[in-house]
Design an enzyme around this catalytic site. Structure first.
Site, PDB file in Angstrom:
ATOM      1  N   ASP A  85      -7.397   4.612   6.221  1.00 27.76           N
ATOM      2  CA  ASP A  85      -7.995   5.013   7.502  1.00 27.76           C
ATOM      3  C   ASP A  85      -9.269   5.829   7.318  1.00 27.76           C
ATOM      4  O   ASP A  85     -10.244   5.643   8.041  1.00 27.76           O
ATOM      5  CB  ASP A  85      -6.992   5.851   8.319  1.00 27.76           C
ATOM      6  CG  ASP A  85      -5.821   5.030   8.831  1.00 27.76           C
ATOM      7  OD1 ASP A  85      -6.017   3.841   9.117  1.00 27.76           O
ATOM      8  OD2 ASP A  85      -4.718   5.592   8.941  1.00 27.76           O
ATOM      9  N   HIS A 110      -3.505  -0.855  11.910  1.00 30.27           N
ATOM     10  CA  HIS A 110      -3.241   0.445  12.543  1.00 30.27           C
ATOM     11  C   HIS A 110      -4.431   0.721  13.450  1.00 30.27           C
ATOM     12  O   HIS A 110      -5.584   0.492  13.064  1.00 30.27           O
ATOM     13  CB  HIS A 110      -3.103   1.522  11.464  1.00 30.27           C
ATOM     14  CG  HIS A 110      -2.796   2.905  11.966  1.00 30.27           C
ATOM     15  ND1 HIS A 110      -2.018   3.135  13.086  1.00 30.27           N
ATOM     16  CD2 HIS A 110      -3.169   4.130  11.512  1.00 30.27           C
ATOM     17  CE1 HIS A 110      -1.903   4.448  13.276  1.00 30.27           C
ATOM     18  NE2 HIS A 110      -2.612   5.062  12.337  1.00 30.27           N
ATOM     19  N   ASP A 193       2.903   5.848  16.204  1.00 31.90           N
ATOM     20  CA  ASP A 193       2.985   5.729  14.745  1.00 31.90           C
ATOM     21  C   ASP A 193       2.742   7.075  14.082  1.00 31.90           C
ATOM     22  O   ASP A 193       3.500   7.499  13.203  1.00 31.90           O
ATOM     23  CB  ASP A 193       1.967   4.699  14.251  1.00 31.90           C
ATOM     24  CG  ASP A 193       2.097   4.417  12.763  1.00 31.90           C
ATOM     25  OD1 ASP A 193       3.085   3.791  12.353  1.00 31.90           O
ATOM     26  OD2 ASP A 193       1.203   4.822  12.004  1.00 31.90           O
TER      27      ASP A 193
END
Length: 341
Positions: A85, A110, A193
């Site tokens: 990320d 994600h 999440d």
């Protein structure tokens, strides 16, 4: 309560994704798991990597086709971004965005960078998500066993009109259509999440295990017994919950254990814990946590690395490593081989 819709292979155009060239960006846990599954499902898949780097060497070891990220993006119809990320926005800006063309499908596992605005894609492409609800090594091992892990799909931007169908077809190709695929949104996936990881699955669970271990050891009990009771046996309980819920777990354990659960659990996880969970969720919803994480990583991750080292040095890690080294099954069929995946 909303109705639950589960998509299975029978509901999906499994051939659709095979008409697209897929560029998987990254060969970490998810890149390894999803990429190999895609190939074995008959998809045309290439890997965008730093040529000559560790991931490139590992991918080539599996006979996979690799190229620079920029070249992979130019060639692909579907671009699945599976790098960490914290570096996605930089890589996107430098190597992906300049090479995008109209009608491509930019995919994520994600929603973090899209939801919090670190990546702002152009309007003339599709932005979708296929997010397996398991680590990449499990995505791979379940596929090899003829099963699959559930996946979430979401559509953020539907330029071509078939984004949902492409996301479903991709999810089917990595094995999720064997088990079940659910539709969500980028916001819902991202926030739930992060909360799940922090409050239960990783943060909450790790802290609970370590604190219980410390309580027993400080009371004079053997650290080996403490490890077995609060760490080793956790998987046995979680497996029961995974397959049949808390009810099945209660059915399997002794009356003594169940009574202890029902009379002591909420003394530990009480209203104060719930208030702390609400604060964690509020930080996630506001973007405060996301910015804190990105700032920490951008500054070199000194605090992160200090906390990571502190965790590795905990007595439970030494005891656990010693105990697991005596188990034959700990060496056989291990999901993770750091040299290869």
């Amino acid at each position: 309560m909303e109705n639950l819709q589960i998509y299975l292979d029978k509901d999906i155009n499994q051939e659709l994704i095979k008409t697209k060239k897929i560029a998987v960006i990254g060969f970490g846990s998810q890149g390894y798991g999803q990429g190999l599954n895609l190939r074995e499902s008959g998809c045309d898949v290439i890997f965008g990597l730093r040529l000559g780097g560790e991931s490139d060497i590992k991918a080539k070891d599996y006979g996979l086709k690799t190229m620079s990220i920029a070249e992979a993006v130019k060639e692909a119809d579907v671009i699945q971004i599976l790098i960490p990320d914290e570096i996605q926005a930089k890589v996107y800006k430098e190597e992906i965005e300049p090479n995008l063309h109209e009608g491509q499908y930019l995919m994520f596992a994600h929603g973090f960078n899209i939801h919090y605005g670190f990546i702002k894609p152009p309007k003339n492409i599709n932005v979708i998500m296929t997010a397996p609800k398991a680590p990449g090594h499990t995505v791979r091992s379940e596929y090899q066993a003829g099963r699959g892990v559930p996946s979430l799909i979401a559509v953020y931007q539907d330029y071509s009109g078939d984004s949902k169908e492409v996301a479903l077809s991709y999810a089917s190709a990595i094995g999720s259509g064997r088990t079940g695929i659910l539709e969500t949104t980028f916001r819902e996936e991202t926030e739930t999440d992060l909360f799940g990881e922090q409050a239960v699955l990783c943060g909450g669970c790790s802290a609970l295990i370590k604190t219980a271990f410390e309580t027993l050891v400080e009371a004079g009990y053997s650290p080996y017994m403490a490890y077995f009771e609060v760490c080793h046996e956790l998987k046995l309980i979680v497996d029961l919950i995974y397959q049949g819920g808390i009810e099945d777990m209660h059915y399997s354990i002794s009356n003594n254990a169940e009574y202890g659960d029902l009379t002591r659990g909420d003394k530990l996880i009480d209203s104060n814990v719930k208030e702390e969970m609400k604060k964690i969720l509020a930080d996630i919803q506001s973007g405060k946590y996301a910015q804190e994480f990105m700032d920490e990583m951008a500054s070199g991750g000194a605090k992160f690395n200090e906390l990571r080292l502190e965790s590795k040095k905990h007595l439970i890690e030494k005891i656990g490593s010693e105990i697991r080294s005596t188990f034959k099954w700990s060496k056989d069929n291990k999901l993770i081989d750091k040299a290869r995946n």
